[in-house]
Write a protein that holds these residues in place. Structure first.
Motif, mmCIF file in Angstrom:
data_model
loop_
_atom_site.group_PDB
_atom_site.id
_atom_site.type_symbol
_atom_site.label_atom_id
_atom_site.label_comp_id
_atom_site.label_asym_id
_atom_site.label_seq_id
_atom_site.Cartn_x
_atom_site.Cartn_y
_atom_site.Cartn_z
ATOM 1 N N TYR A 50 35.883 47.750 41.981
ATOM 2 C CA TYR A 50 36.698 47.349 40.820
ATOM 3 C C TYR A 50 35.834 47.159 39.580
ATOM 4 O O TYR A 50 36.131 47.684 38.503
ATOM 5 N N TYR A 69 45.139 47.144 38.552
ATOM 6 C CA TYR A 69 45.894 45.897 38.635
ATOM 7 C C TYR A 69 46.119 45.500 40.097
ATOM 8 O O TYR A 69 46.032 44.322 40.450
ATOM 9 N N GLU A 70 46.383 46.495 40.943
ATOM 10 C CA GLU A 70 46.553 46.236 42.382
ATOM 11 C C GLU A 70 45.270 45.633 42.974
ATOM 12 O O GLU A 70 45.322 44.656 43.721
ATOM 13 N N GLN A 72 42.940 44.066 41.265
ATOM 14 C CA GLN A 72 42.740 42.768 40.637
ATOM 15 C C GLN A 72 43.564 41.686 41.339
ATOM 16 O O GLN A 72 43.068 40.595 41.632
ATOM 17 N N GLU A 73 44.827 41.983 41.646
ATOM 18 C CA GLU A 73 45.682 41.019 42.336
ATOM 19 C C GLU A 73 45.158 40.717 43.744
ATOM 20 O O GLU A 73 45.176 39.576 44.197
ATOM 21 N N TYR A 74 44.671 41.757 44.433
ATOM 22 C CA TYR A 74 44.099 41.556 45.767
ATOM 23 C C TYR A 74 42.899 40.613 45.698
ATOM 24 O O TYR A 74 42.757 39.700 46.508
ATOM 25 N N ARG A 76 42.212 38.389 43.328
ATOM 26 C CA ARG A 76 42.607 37.039 42.920
ATOM 27 C C ARG A 76 43.178 36.229 44.080
ATOM 28 O O ARG A 76 43.041 35.015 44.110
ATOM 29 N N THR A 77 43.824 36.901 45.023
ATOM 30 C CA THR A 77 44.405 36.188 46.159
ATOM 31 C C THR A 77 43.404 36.012 47.301
ATOM 32 O O THR A 77 43.695 35.309 48.255
ATOM 33 N N SER A 78 42.239 36.651 47.193
ATOM 34 C CA SER A 78 41.241 36.544 48.260
ATOM 35 C C SER A 78 40.439 35.259 48.094
ATOM 36 O O SER A 78 39.858 35.005 47.028
ATOM 37 N N ASN A 83 37.478 33.760 41.009
ATOM 38 C CA ASN A 83 38.216 34.458 39.948
ATOM 39 C C ASN A 83 37.363 34.715 38.712
ATOM 40 O O ASN A 83 37.649 35.625 37.928
#
Length: 199
Positions: A50, A69-70, A72-74, A76-78, A83
């Motif tokens: 990324y 974005y996909e 980035q969201e992965y 952020r939730t890891s 972050n």
């Protein structure tokens, strides 16, 4: 404005411009290549991929931005990723200023037509320059994707070496076990002989 029946559609995005659609198709192909050549379940690997794509400004179409974005969201939730390590997605915009002719003093009509022709020629040159730049950009994109693939698969060499080291270790261990087993058999035989000799 919703476009119905648009002839240029890639991964759920509709494009009114054929050249933009071609860029999006190449980006979609590169995304598939990255997904196939990278362990997308490892957050550290995903973060590395990324960050490199964000720093290199690899994507220019909504298809590429959606993939970033996909990721980035992965990330952020890891829970394994802080972050603060996740950079934002840069959006590239085309800022084109119109070509403005220079102020020319009053001259006969013939020279004015020459100036108009020169302006048109400048526009053609910019168009060719834009095409060459796009081609170079696509080539650089595939080079970057190739670098990601090499980075992702270079770990396999270490795994093979590690596997060979483990095999050698287990072979040595097996030899030691065989030697101990032989010694135990010799002791058992000696004990059996002793018990047979004693009444």
């Amino acid at each position: 404005m919703i476009m119905i029946g648009t002839p240029y559609e890639i991964d759920g995005f509709a494009f009114s411009d054929e050249s933009m659609m071609e860029k999006a198709a190449k980006e979609a192909e590169g995304i598939r290549y990255v997904k196939n050549g990278t362990d997308m379940r490892d957050p550290q690997t995903v973060l590395l991929v990324y960050r490199q794509m964000v720093e290199q400004h690899v994507f220019e179409t909504p298809v590429g931005y959606a993939f970033l974005y996909e990721l980035q969201e992965y990330l952020r939730t890891s829970p394994a990723i802080d972050n603060d390590q996740i950079p934002p997605i840069p959006v590239i915009t085309e800022d084109r200023e119109p070509v403005r002719p220079k102020v020319i003093k009053k001259q006969p009509q013939k020279t004015k037509t020459k100036v108009v022709h020169k302006i048109k020629e400048q526009n053609v040159d910019y168009k060719r320059y834009f095409q060459v730049t796009c081609t170079i950009g696509v080539i650089l994109f595939f080079i970057v994707v190739g670098m990601f693939a090499v980075t992702a698969t270079s770990g396999n060499i270490n795994i093979v070496n590690y596997e060979n080291a483990l095999i050698e270790k287990y072979e040595n261990w097996e030899e030691q076990l065989d030697e101990r087993e032989e010694k135990l058999k010799e002791r058992e035989n000696a004990l059996q002989q002793n018990t047979q000799q004693t009444p």
